[in-house]
Design a protein around this motif. Structure first.
Motif, PDB file in Angstrom:
ATOM      1  N   ASP A  31       0.878  -1.172   0.000  1.00 18.22           N
ATOM      2  CA  ASP A  31       0.000   0.000   0.000  1.00 18.22           C
ATOM      3  C   ASP A  31       0.911   1.216   0.000  1.00 18.22           C
ATOM      4  O   ASP A  31       1.712   1.404   0.918  1.00 18.22           O
ATOM      5  CB  ASP A  31      -0.888  -0.016   1.247  1.00 18.22           C
ATOM      6  N   GLY A  67       1.514   5.498  -1.465  1.00 19.57           N
ATOM      7  CA  GLY A  67       0.956   6.709  -2.050  1.00 19.57           C
ATOM      8  C   GLY A  67       1.943   7.857  -2.074  1.00 19.57           C
ATOM      9  O   GLY A  67       2.654   8.100  -1.092  1.00 19.57           O
ATOM     10  N   ASN A 127      -2.208  13.623  -5.117  1.00 13.39           N
ATOM     11  CA  ASN A 127      -1.828  12.411  -4.392  1.00 13.39           C
ATOM     12  C   ASN A 127      -2.251  11.160  -5.144  1.00 13.39           C
ATOM     13  O   ASN A 127      -3.286  11.136  -5.813  1.00 13.39           O
ATOM     14  CB  ASN A 127      -2.484  12.406  -3.012  1.00 13.39           C
ATOM     15  N   ASP A 173      -2.638   6.729  -4.614  1.00 17.79           N
ATOM     16  CA  ASP A 173      -2.897   5.728  -3.572  1.00 17.79           C
ATOM     17  C   ASP A 173      -3.066   4.390  -4.273  1.00 17.79           C
ATOM     18  O   ASP A 173      -4.047   4.189  -4.996  1.00 17.79           O
ATOM     19  CB  ASP A 173      -4.158   6.110  -2.794  1.00 17.79           C
ATOM     20  N   GLY A 211      -4.983  12.657  -0.004  1.00  9.58           N
ATOM     21  CA  GLY A 211      -5.044  11.245  -0.364  1.00  9.58           C
ATOM     22  C   GLY A 211      -6.411  10.660  -0.090  1.00  9.58           C
ATOM     23  O   GLY A 211      -7.001   9.988  -0.943  1.00  9.58           O
ATOM     24  N   HIS A 212      -6.908  10.878   1.101  1.00 15.05           N
ATOM     25  CA  HIS A 212      -8.302  10.559   1.408  1.00 15.05           C
ATOM     26  C   HIS A 212      -9.082  11.852   1.202  1.00 15.05           C
ATOM     27  O   HIS A 212      -9.231  12.663   2.097  1.00 15.05           O
ATOM     28  CB  HIS A 212      -8.435  10.039   2.845  1.00 15.05           C
ATOM     29  N   SER A 260      -9.791   6.763  -5.765  1.00 13.10           N
ATOM     30  CA  SER A 260      -8.959   5.599  -5.531  1.00 13.10           C
ATOM     31  C   SER A 260      -9.905   4.415  -5.358  1.00 13.10           C
ATOM     32  O   SER A 260     -10.681   4.372  -4.397  1.00 13.10           O
ATOM     33  CB  SER A 260      -8.109   5.809  -4.271  1.00 13.10           C
ATOM     34  N   GLU A 316     -10.514   1.269  -4.105  1.00 11.28           N
ATOM     35  CA  GLU A 316      -9.890   0.451  -3.057  1.00 11.28           C
ATOM     36  C   GLU A 316     -10.899  -0.579  -2.558  1.00 11.28           C
ATOM     37  O   GLU A 316     -12.017  -0.227  -2.168  1.00 11.28           O
ATOM     38  CB  GLU A 316      -9.424   1.344  -1.914  1.00 11.28           C
ATOM     39  N   ASP A 360      -5.972   4.131  -9.131  1.00  8.85           N
ATOM     40  CA  ASP A 360      -6.474   5.498  -9.217  1.00  8.85           C
ATOM     41  C   ASP A 360      -7.039   5.786 -10.601  1.00  8.85           C
ATOM     42  O   ASP A 360      -6.470   5.368 -11.616  1.00  8.85           O
ATOM     43  CB  ASP A 360      -5.354   6.490  -8.910  1.00  8.85           C
TER      44      ASP A 360
END
Length: 441
Positions: free
Chosen positions: A280, A282, A289, A291, A363-364, A394, A396, A417
């Motif tokens: 994981d 990023g 960003n 990820d 990122g988040h 992203s 995920e 992404d």
């Protein structure tokens, strides 16, 4: 002139990373400011009109910055200075936005100084005078229950602001939550041009990390790979926005543990033949960003490819990705997207967990939350936010797959992404459909 500058920047020498490129610090700064200018000229006014906010006020003190304000500073400003006040006014009638800085100096080239300290020593009173001159109907400030990104107006500043604005102007204050989220989640054309390169850099580093350049089975630990990624990122001048993790699954390794997988993976595992590795990772570049999560298999002596059962497991992860991305639709909330996708996954006999999120300045990122690994029923507030066009995500998720040959189940944990243009979702730099392979000498 701006087009010439951009063309020049895209042709300047860069650091090579395989087939990728990292601009020099100076050229990065120039491109960041070009991106910022485009965002203000093309994105912000429609968002302010959408939310019916004609004046947006951001106030931050040095080292206690509003998350939105930091995205509006020029590249050479690494923080606010003293108390930085930004006033964005939309006069309407097709006229351009007016950008003011109630500060001792201009904030870059976009926000012009609107405070003469010799004439008005009190900064707050200068702010009131400026706002009065605009006669706004709705003054947006960053307050939000559900989005930390949009909750940047701290209590001290708000109290002082209301004290100086007085009852008449204070009555016009409204939450700019959706405006802040819209600003943060919407990607400009220049940003979308840069994202494929950023995600390719991440893919190239993962490819190298999951190779014999870094891993010697029986000797290298998962923590060795983590710190190799950190060091390589630093040497490229690209910070990571979270500490990478590298974990492994192997035959008879016990039941999968969500907590350990996401926050407490064992750091001193020696990588062995037959292991399934996971990373994981990023990066941050040009205030954007990435990820990413991918897998690698450590070949046993005599093997030339990964076992078919692991390839089938990876295919199930790709199958879940397809389900989720095919269900992106403008106006659909994150919770609705989660529910529909999990229902479809169940009908296709997938043991699925989805926890995808917006991506961009953070990122988040701000925008619709599409599940969390420990909240598969949906997320109140941020999960109720609708999907809009020109936004990045992203993707995920994970799929649990029984592996009889190992005597347990594994999780295929993927993260890639991409971008939703309002019609369809597409990945910036593809996705993993084959396992990385590491040779055993």
């Amino acid at each position: 002139m701006k087009a010439v500058l951009l063309a020049t920047l895209l042709c300047l020498p860069a650091l090579a990373v395989g087939a990728t490129a990292v601009l020099s610090e100076r050229n990065q700064a120039q491109l960041q400011d070009q991106i910022l200018s485009q965002r203000f000229s093309q994105l912000l006014q429609p968002l302010m009109q959408r939310e019916n906010i004609d004046l947006w006020l951001l106030v931050s003190r040095e080292y206690n910055e509003d998350p939105v304000l930091t995205t509006m500073l020029p590249a050479t400003w690494l923080s606010a200075r003293r108390r930085t006040m930004l006033v964005i006014f939309n006069p309407g009638h097709g006229k351009p936005l007016q950008l003011h800085a109630v500060a001792r100096y201009d904030v870059g080239e976009l926000f012009k100084k609107a405070w003469d300290v010799e004439q008005q020593p009190d900064q707050w009173q200068a702010l009131r005078t400026l706002i009065q001159s605009k006669n706004p109907q709705r003054i947006g400030i960053n307050q939000s229950e559900f989005f930390g990104h949009a909750d940047g107006m701290v209590a001290t500043e708000l109290s002082t602001l209301k004290q100086h604005l007085g009852a008449d102007l204070s009555a016009k204050i409204v939450s700019a939550e959706k405006l802040a989220v819209g600003w943060l989640e919407t990607r400009s054309k220049l940003e979308l041009q840069q994202y494929p390169n950023l995600t390719n850099i991440g893919h190239q580093l993962i490819k190298r990390a999951f190779s014999n350049e870094v891993v010697t089975p029986g000797k290298t630990t998962t923590e060795d790979v983590v710190w190799w990624l950190r060091q390589q990122s630093t040497e490229l001048g690209l910070p990571v926005w979270f500490h990478p993790t590298v974990s492994l699954q192997r035959a008879s390794s016990g039941k999968f543990d969500q907590i350990k997988a996401f926050s407490a993976a064992k750091s001193d595992n020696v990588i062995l033949p037959g292991d399934l590795l996971h990373v994981d990772f990023g990066l941050t570049y040009l205030r954007l960003n990435s990820d990413q999560q991918q897998h690698a298999y450590v070949l046993r002596p005599g093997e030339t490819k990964a076992p078919d059962y692991l390839l089938r497991a990876l295919a199930k992860g790709n199958q879940l990705q397809d389900i989720l991305t095919s269900n992106f639709k403008t106006g659909r909330t994150g919770n609705e997207l989660l529910k529909i996708s999990l229902q479809q996954a169940k009908t296709q006999q997938l043991q699925a967990t989805i926890y995808s999120h917006p991506l961009g300045h953070h990122g988040h990122g701000a925008g619709p939350t599409i599940g969390m690994w420990d909240a598969q029923q949906g997320v109140a507030g941020s999960g109720d936010y609708p999907i809009t066009a020109n936004t990045a995500y992203s993707i995920e998720l994970n799929v649990a797959v029984e592996i009889p040959q190992w005597g347990n189940s594994i999780r295929v944990m993927l993260e890639e992404d991409g971008y939703f243009d309002g019609d369809k979702f597409q990945y910036f730099n593809g996705r993993q459909t084959e396992l990385h392979l590491i040779q055993t000498p």
